[in-house]
Design a protein around this motif. Structure first.
Motif, PDB file in Angstrom:
ATOM      1  N   ARG A 205       0.858  -1.180   0.000  1.00 56.28           N
ATOM      2  CA  ARG A 205       0.000   0.000   0.000  1.00 56.28           C
ATOM      3  C   ARG A 205       0.898   1.234   0.000  1.00 56.28           C
ATOM      4  O   ARG A 205       1.755   1.404   0.874  1.00 56.28           O
ATOM      5  N   ARG A 206       0.681   2.105  -0.993  1.00 53.99           N
ATOM      6  CA  ARG A 206       1.511   3.302  -1.102  1.00 53.99           C
ATOM      7  C   ARG A 206       0.642   4.528  -1.363  1.00 53.99           C
ATOM      8  O   ARG A 206      -0.347   4.476  -2.102  1.00 53.99           O
ATOM      9  N   SER A 207       1.041   5.626  -0.748  1.00 55.28           N
ATOM     10  CA  SER A 207       0.384   6.913  -0.964  1.00 55.28           C
ATOM     11  C   SER A 207       1.105   7.671  -2.072  1.00 55.28           C
ATOM     12  O   SER A 207       2.345   7.656  -2.136  1.00 55.28           O
ATOM     13  N   LEU A 208       0.352   8.347  -2.913  1.00 58.92           N
ATOM     14  CA  LEU A 208       0.877   9.220  -3.961  1.00 58.92           C
ATOM     15  C   LEU A 208       0.149  10.548  -3.850  1.00 58.92           C
ATOM     16  O   LEU A 208      -0.854  10.665  -3.156  1.00 58.92           O
ATOM     17  N   ILE A 209       0.632  11.573  -4.565  1.00 56.78           N
ATOM     18  CA  ILE A 209      -0.122  12.820  -4.632  1.00 56.78           C
ATOM     19  C   ILE A 209      -0.029  13.415  -6.032  1.00 56.78           C
ATOM     20  O   ILE A 209       1.058  13.474  -6.633  1.00 56.78           O
ATOM     21  N   SER A 235      -0.811  13.894   0.421  1.00 60.54           N
ATOM     22  CA  SER A 235      -1.097  12.753  -0.439  1.00 60.54           C
ATOM     23  C   SER A 235      -2.492  12.919  -1.036  1.00 60.54           C
ATOM     24  O   SER A 235      -3.226  13.846  -0.689  1.00 60.54           O
ATOM     25  N   ASP A 236      -2.867  11.982  -1.922  1.00 63.46           N
ATOM     26  CA  ASP A 236      -4.201  11.973  -2.512  1.00 63.46           C
ATOM     27  C   ASP A 236      -5.256  11.445  -1.552  1.00 63.46           C
ATOM     28  O   ASP A 236      -6.450  11.507  -1.848  1.00 63.46           O
ATOM     29  N   GLY A 237      -4.828  10.862  -0.439  1.00 64.99           N
ATOM     30  CA  GLY A 237      -5.782  10.272   0.490  1.00 64.99           C
ATOM     31  C   GLY A 237      -6.312   8.928   0.038  1.00 64.99           C
ATOM     32  O   GLY A 237      -7.250   8.390   0.634  1.00 64.99           O
ATOM     33  N   GLU A 238      -5.731   8.367  -1.016  1.00 60.99           N
ATOM     34  CA  GLU A 238      -6.110   7.041  -1.525  1.00 60.99           C
ATOM     35  C   GLU A 238      -4.825   6.241  -1.733  1.00 60.99           C
ATOM     36  O   GLU A 238      -3.934   6.690  -2.447  1.00 60.99           O
ATOM     37  N   ASP A 239      -4.737   5.085  -1.130  1.00 64.64           N
ATOM     38  CA  ASP A 239      -3.531   4.267  -1.233  1.00 64.64           C
ATOM     39  C   ASP A 239      -3.751   3.095  -2.183  1.00 64.64           C
ATOM     40  O   ASP A 239      -4.835   2.505  -2.220  1.00 64.64           O
ATOM     41  N   VAL A 240      -2.717   2.772  -2.936  1.00 66.15           N
ATOM     42  CA  VAL A 240      -2.810   1.688  -3.921  1.00 66.15           C
ATOM     43  C   VAL A 240      -1.567   0.809  -3.847  1.00 66.15           C
ATOM     44  O   VAL A 240      -0.515   1.231  -3.358  1.00 66.15           O
ATOM     45  N   SER A 241      -1.716  -0.407  -4.332  1.00 62.72           N
ATOM     46  CA  SER A 241      -0.553  -1.270  -4.504  1.00 62.72           C
ATOM     47  C   SER A 241       0.128  -0.915  -5.822  1.00 62.72           C
ATOM     48  O   SER A 241      -0.456  -0.249  -6.679  1.00 62.72           O
ATOM     49  N   THR A 301      -9.134  18.560   2.339  1.00 61.73           N
ATOM     50  CA  THR A 301      -9.108  17.212   1.785  1.00 61.73           C
ATOM     51  C   THR A 301      -8.730  17.331   0.314  1.00 61.73           C
ATOM     52  O   THR A 301      -9.020  18.351  -0.326  1.00 61.73           O
ATOM     53  N   PRO A 302      -8.093  16.320  -0.258  1.00 60.29           N
ATOM     54  CA  PRO A 302      -7.649  16.406  -1.656  1.00 60.29           C
ATOM     55  C   PRO A 302      -8.832  16.606  -2.603  1.00 60.29           C
ATOM     56  O   PRO A 302      -9.769  15.800  -2.592  1.00 60.29           O
ATOM     57  N   PRO A 303      -8.838  17.650  -3.436  1.00 53.83           N
ATOM     58  CA  PRO A 303      -9.959  17.896  -4.343  1.00 53.83           C
ATOM     59  C   PRO A 303      -9.970  16.999  -5.578  1.00 53.83           C
ATOM     60  O   PRO A 303     -11.009  16.859  -6.223  1.00 53.83           O
TER      61      PRO A 303
END
Length: 323
Positions: A205-209, A235-241, A301-303
């Motif tokens: 799980r990784r955060s990006l922005i 970050s974007d507030g959404e984590d992905v593999s 929060t990230p728009p």
């Protein structure tokens, strides 16, 4: 009402350029950008000033005249293939000495707020499963880049305590967006060409922005009273593999991701033998951040959603191939 005067360093860079273009559209700000190349493409109302290297003797006198806020995006950035014998000393010369020299001159010139773009690497290189970095936990930088950013943060806090200038520190995770370079661009090229990749079974799980989200957070921090002398993660507030990211990116490119389910333990072992442990950590390890402080203090929060941010990035890549 008079406009707020903002100095943005790194105006010819990925983040600095995007921030300047965003602020110029708002028409609420008077913008100054010190750049090495006066031919850089920036909005016509931006005041361009020639600058030299960012170091402890750079003279910022002319650039800081009547400036209210400094946003410092310029830095010696993290590089995958370091060539200098003593990387930490080179990072310190730019990211610590250069930053603090600018900040001291800014405080002396009456600048009200100094927004410093730091790095998540100040927190550390990875998080444990189910855990996330927070803005106010004990820093644990490991590599020379992260250490230099942490030392700059420390110096800025000391300066803020001794002067009337507020300091805001923002630590982004990996930033992507239209015009992104380095590894993210390489991933898009591989996916576009349909090259099979051995990343079909990565469950990290990784955060990006996205660039848009980071710019929005910076703009929020320009004048928000609660941002003064605070540190925020970005970050974007959404984590992905890694697997999910590649699939989403391929979809945005209009391609099918050809991902082979090679076991992570096998790829990690090969990477270790090749001296690529750091790369393996970025591909297979966890790095998540908690944005609770941003919401609590700033109401931020990230728009832009992760999917939309990836779509914008992919479309820019596709447009560049047509031109």
């Amino acid at each position: 009402m008079s406009s707020v005067s903002i100095l943005v360093t790194g105006g010819s860079g990925f983040l600095g350029g995007a921030l300047i273009k965003h602020l110029a559209k708002a028409r609420e700000y008077s913008l100054t950008a010190p750049v090495r190349d006066l031919g850089v493409t920036l909005p016509p109302d931006v005041r361009l000033l020639p600058t030299t290297d960012l170091n402890e003797v750079t003279d910022w006198h002319l650039a800081l005249v009547n400036i209210d806020i400094v946003v410092h995006t310029a830095a010696r950035v993290h590089v995958m293939k370091e060539t200098v014998a003593d990387p930490l000393s080179v990072f310190r010369a730019v990211n610590v000495n250069g930053t603090l020299n600018l900040a001291r001159q800014a405080a002396a010139a009456g600048v009200k707020r100094f927004v410093f773009i730091s790095s998540i690497k100040v927190n550390g290189e990875f998080t444990r499963p189910g855990e996330a970095f927070t803005a106010d936990e004990l820093p644990a930088p490991i590599d020379p880049y992260g250490i230099s950013k942490f030392e700059a943060e420390q110096g800025l806090r000391e300066l803020s305590a001794a002067t009337a200038m507020d300091v805001v520190i923002i630590r982004p995770v990996l930033v992507y967006g239209p015009g992104v370079k380095a590894n993210f661009l390489s991933m898009m090229r591989w996916l576009y060409k349909g090259i099979p990749l051995p990343f079909g079974a990565v469950q990290n799980r990784r955060s990006l922005i996205s660039l848009d989200n980071l710019v929005d957070l910076i703009v929020t921090c320009l004048d928000h009273p609660a941002a003064a002398n605070q540190t925020f993660l970005a970050s974007d507030g959404e984590d992905v593999s890694t697997t999910e990211l590649l699939r989403k990116l391929a979809t945005s490119l209009g391609k099918s991701a050809r991902l082979l389910p090679v076991p992570v333990w096998l790829m990690s072992g090969v990477a270790a033998m090749l001296g690529k442990r750091a790369l393996a950590q970025r591909l297979f390890g966890n790095l998540q951040v908690d944005l609770g402080k941003n919401q609590q203090l700033l109401g931020w929060t990230p728009p832009v959603s992760l999917d939309h941010g990836l779509s914008l990035t992919a479309q820019s890549f596709l447009d560049s191939r047509k031109s």
